[in-house]
Motif scaffolding. Structure first.
Motif, PDB file in Angstrom:
ATOM      1  N   PHE A   1       0.831  -1.204   0.000  1.00  0.00           N
ATOM      2  CA  PHE A   1       0.000   0.000   0.000  1.00  0.00           C
ATOM      3  C   PHE A   1       0.867   1.256   0.000  1.00  0.00           C
ATOM      4  N   VAL A   2       1.901   1.265   0.808  1.00  0.00           N
ATOM      5  CA  VAL A   2       2.745   2.452   0.933  1.00  0.00           C
ATOM      6  C   VAL A   2       3.550   2.689  -0.337  1.00  0.00           C
ATOM      7  N   ARG A   3       3.891   1.644  -1.057  1.00  0.00           N
ATOM      8  CA  ARG A   3       4.692   1.803  -2.269  1.00  0.00           C
ATOM      9  C   ARG A   3       3.890   2.356  -3.447  1.00  0.00           C
ATOM     10  N   GLN A   4       2.585   2.520  -3.306  1.00  0.00           N
ATOM     11  CA  GLN A   4       1.756   3.036  -4.392  1.00  0.00           C
ATOM     12  C   GLN A   4       1.331   4.467  -4.058  1.00  0.00           C
ATOM     13  N   PRO A   5       1.849   5.464  -4.779  1.00  0.00           N
ATOM     14  CA  PRO A   5       1.577   6.869  -4.416  1.00  0.00           C
ATOM     15  C   PRO A   5       0.100   7.239  -4.467  1.00  0.00           C
ATOM     16  N   ARG A   6      -0.636   6.690  -5.410  1.00  0.00           N
ATOM     17  CA  ARG A   6      -2.039   7.071  -5.513  1.00  0.00           C
ATOM     18  C   ARG A   6      -2.860   6.517  -4.358  1.00  0.00           C
ATOM     19  N   LEU A   7      -2.490   5.376  -3.857  1.00  0.00           N
ATOM     20  CA  LEU A   7      -3.180   4.854  -2.680  1.00  0.00           C
ATOM     21  C   LEU A   7      -2.858   5.697  -1.452  1.00  0.00           C
ATOM     22  N   ARG A   8      -1.640   6.172  -1.360  1.00  0.00           N
ATOM     23  CA  ARG A   8      -1.303   7.073  -0.251  1.00  0.00           C
ATOM     24  C   ARG A   8      -2.110   8.367  -0.346  1.00  0.00           C
ATOM     25  N   LEU A   9      -2.280   8.870  -1.547  1.00  0.00           N
ATOM     26  CA  LEU A   9      -3.067  10.081  -1.725  1.00  0.00           C
ATOM     27  C   LEU A   9      -4.524   9.846  -1.340  1.00  0.00           C
TER      28      LEU A   9
END
Length: 276
Positions: free
Chosen positions: A31-39
């Motif tokens: 999850f953390v490695r995906q920028p859009r999920l963090r956004l």
């Protein structure tokens, strides 16, 4: 007896699974490695922090300023009644785009919170009205904010990523009281709203910069193109239809395509099946 034998015996084709159980902590890393999920997580965290502050510090503010517990209950009830505005925000998102409305909602939340913090305990009823205005714009993020997650997550790992995404609820219930306890040590009760306004302003900036337009609703209606008339076509594109000349035996009868006056000038290709 044969059917009972098959029913009670173990099927040798059915064997125990060999795969190991998935590690839940590994889902956090993906999850953390995906920028859009963090956004998407930040958008949900920002609006959830507003609701935590509204439902806890809103009634507390009314009681401290001497308006009474009834005023605090009415403030919470009015905020819940505004949830019907999600229908309006959903239609507005289809027309104007979710990205623009999410940014607009965060900006309006920040502005309202800063004004509420400036007014503070001087005019409690005005502060309560400003908090209701902020709740109205927060509902826009409630209605449209989950679009970022649904567009960013991969379909095959949606259950795992949804479990990590839902952690914004726990963080939004624990983080604001922790931060407010430090802020209230040095400033008054209005500083709570100013601090939350800074968070929503940061969410607006990050959303505007990093949320791609392709992830949100398309606000442009579909254009209907009128069919072209014969007068709009070039002369070379209009082929006259002439009566068919005698077709050789063994071919499918029909009309030839093109302006050829006789069968000798026509090419080998005709409308229908080729000669057998």
């Amino acid at each position: 007896a044969l059917f009972w034998f098959y029913r009670l015996s173990d099927n040798p084709m059915i064997a125990a699974g060999q795969s190991r159980a998935a590690n839940p902590l590994a889902n956090i890393g993906r999850f953390v490695r995906q920028p859009r999920l963090r956004l998407a997580w930040l958008i949900a965290f920002g609006r959830s922090c507003y609701w935590t502050t509204f439902f806890v510090y809103g009634p507390l503010f009314m009681v401290i300023t001497g308006q009474g517990e009834l005023a605090g209950g009415l403030l919470v009830s009015a905020g819940n009644a505004l949830l019907f505005a999600a229908i309006f925000w959903g239609r507005a998102g289809k027309r104007f785009g979710a990205r623009e409305l999410i940014v607009l909602a965060f900006c309006c939340m920040a502005l309202v919170l800063w004004v509420a913090g400036a007014v503070g305990e001087a005019v409690p009823l005005l502060t309560a009205g400003l908090l209701l205005c902020g709740a109205f714009f927060t509902i826009a993020v409630d209605a449209l904010g989950s679009t970022a997650f649904m567009r960013a997550v991969r379909s095959y790992e949606r259950p795992q990523m949804a479990a990590v995404y839902r952690t914004y609820l726990d963080f939004s219930e624990l983080t604001p009281p922790l931060v407010y306890s430090v802020v209230l040590t040095f400033f008054g009760l209005g500083s709570v709203f100013v601090t939350l306004g800074c968070l929503t302003a940061a969410c607006a900036i990050v959303t505007w910069v990093y949320l791609p337009k392709s992830m949100c609703c398309d606000r442009r209606p579909a254009r209907m193109e009128a069919p072209m008339a014969d007068s709009d076509l070039p002369a070379a594109a209009i082929l006259p239809i002439v009566p068919a000349s005698p077709v050789p035996r063994g071919t499918k009868e029909g009309m030839r395509c093109g302006p050829w006056p006789n069968a000798a000038a026509a090419p080998a290709t005709v409308c229908g099946s080729p000669p057998r």
